[in-house]
Design an enzyme around this catalytic site. Structure first.
Site, PDB file in Angstrom:
ATOM      1  N   TYR A  78       8.043   9.280  15.830  1.00 33.48           N
ATOM      2  CA  TYR A  78       8.148   9.203  14.370  1.00 33.48           C
ATOM      3  C   TYR A  78       9.347   9.997  13.866  1.00 33.48           C
ATOM      4  O   TYR A  78      10.150   9.505  13.060  1.00 33.48           O
ATOM      5  CB  TYR A  78       6.859   9.722  13.749  1.00 33.48           C
ATOM      6  N   ASP A  81       5.732  -7.553   3.198  1.00 35.17           N
ATOM      7  CA  ASP A  81       4.718  -6.842   3.974  1.00 35.17           C
ATOM      8  C   ASP A  81       4.084  -7.817   4.957  1.00 35.17           C
ATOM      9  O   ASP A  81       4.183  -9.040   4.794  1.00 35.17           O
ATOM     10  CB  ASP A  81       3.644  -6.250   3.059  1.00 35.17           C
ATOM     11  N   CYS A  94      10.123   0.908   2.454  1.00 36.14           N
ATOM     12  CA  CYS A  94       8.986   1.811   2.671  1.00 36.14           C
ATOM     13  C   CYS A  94       8.128   1.407   3.861  1.00 36.14           C
ATOM     14  O   CYS A  94       7.192   2.131   4.208  1.00 36.14           O
ATOM     15  CB  CYS A  94       8.103   1.859   1.425  1.00 36.14           C
ATOM     16  N   ASP A 126       7.859  -9.656   8.914  1.00 37.57           N
ATOM     17  CA  ASP A 126       7.914  -8.697  10.017  1.00 37.57           C
ATOM     18  C   ASP A 126       9.316  -8.106  10.000  1.00 37.57           C
ATOM     19  O   ASP A 126      10.293  -8.781  10.351  1.00 37.57           O
ATOM     20  CB  ASP A 126       7.641  -9.395  11.346  1.00 37.57           C
ATOM     21  N   SER A 164       0.842  -1.196   0.000  1.00 40.00           N
ATOM     22  CA  SER A 164       0.000   0.000   0.000  1.00 40.00           C
ATOM     23  C   SER A 164       0.877   1.246   0.000  1.00 40.00           C
ATOM     24  O   SER A 164       2.093   1.178   0.210  1.00 40.00           O
ATOM     25  CB  SER A 164      -0.932   0.022   1.219  1.00 40.00           C
ATOM     26  N   PHE A 209       2.044  13.241   1.695  1.00 32.30           N
ATOM     27  CA  PHE A 209       1.640  12.535   0.485  1.00 32.30           C
ATOM     28  C   PHE A 209       0.291  11.872   0.710  1.00 32.30           C
ATOM     29  O   PHE A 209      -0.061  11.520   1.838  1.00 32.30           O
ATOM     30  CB  PHE A 209       2.687  11.478   0.096  1.00 32.30           C
ATOM     31  N   LYS A 217      12.695   8.561  11.876  1.00 31.10           N
ATOM     32  CA  LYS A 217      13.012   8.992  10.516  1.00 31.10           C
ATOM     33  C   LYS A 217      14.316   9.787  10.464  1.00 31.10           C
ATOM     34  O   LYS A 217      15.028   9.764   9.449  1.00 31.10           O
ATOM     35  CB  LYS A 217      11.854   9.815   9.948  1.00 31.10           C
TER      36      LYS A 217
END
Length: 255
Positions: A161, A37, A85, A58, A16, A194, A165
């Site tokens: 987060y 995934d 991703c 995982d 996704s 996005f 990152k």
């Protein structure tokens, strides 16, 4: 690296959002793609549609990641491209209503968004290093990791987060230097807002408000634009050790 049917790729989080767009874009160039995934239903569906492969993985578990790469290589051959991703975006303040940030939530963000990227990259690079070079430059592969503008402009409630990152951004150059001797390039993309499943679930007025904050173009990014940059990085041998912001010149306010 010339993208063609001779090139194999792995995309984590490929069922996704940005990962799906990357898987589809690479497949459209002829690359045989394996999707990693946790969502087997969506992952298998996308894999069928792109004539690729799927492995349930995982990314926080070494055994799971090792097994997935072994399975992918048996089905599809040795990957020359890895695009990381897979990620989560938890929201919580350092202190909220007198309560400290949940340490388990913070650690989960680091495990998925940072450790998962490192783990997949290190296992993939080990396989890439065994291959013959692809061109006169001595290229054996390329690794592209998804960071975020939160690494630089983290907002209120994004401490976990943003930290995860920022870690992805921070390891880009040393990883590229580590792997330069064996012909593997490393880059990261730091996207702004996005239109991924996380944002597409928000009300239209919220989406439009987020889009208006972006100087130009004043809209949310299209995952296809992220995927286009991935393809360009694969093809452009001089992009190495760099974190590229893909954000329409936005600099996020605190909230």
């Amino acid at each position: 690296m010339e993208l063609s049917q001779d090139i194999k790729g792995v995309v984590t989080g490929g069922s996704s959002g940005l990962g799906e767009a990357v898987a589809r874009a690479l497949a459209a160039k002829g690359v045989a793609v394996t999707i990693f995934d946790l969502d087997a239903d969506k992952g298998n569906r996308v894999a069928r549609e792109i004539n690729g492969y799927f492995c349930e993985v995982d990314v926080t578990q070494e055994i799971s990641v090792q097994a997935a790469f072994e399975q992918s290589r048996k089905m599809n051959g040795q990957e020359r491209i890895l695009v990381n991703c897979a990620g989560i975006a938890p929201g919580q303040r350092t202190v909220s209503k007198g309560q400290a940030h949940d340490p388990k939530l913070f650690m989960k963000a680091l495990q998925v968004n940072l450790f998962g990227v490192f783990l997949a990259a290190s296992v993939s690079a080990t396989g890439m290093a065994t291959q013959e070079t692809l061109n006169p430059d001595g290229t054996r592969g390329v690794i592209i990791n998804a960071s975020s503008i939160a690494a630089f402009d983290g907002q209120i409630g994004q401490i976990a987060y943003a930290a995860s990152k920022a870690g992805v951004a921070g390891m880009t150059l040393p990883m590229a230097r580590d792997l330069s001797a064996i012909g593997i390039r490393v880059a990261a993309i730091a996207p702004g807002p996005f239109l991924t499943p996380m944002l597409s679930g928000l009300p239209d007025e919220v989406q439009q408000s987020l889009g208006r904050q972006i100087p130009f173009p004043s809209r949310l990014g299209d995952p296809k634009e992220f995927a286009s940059l991935v393809c360009h990085i694969c093809e452009n041998e001089m992009i190495n050790g760099e974190v590229i912001r893909l954000d329409g010149a936005v600099r996020m306010a605190p909230s």
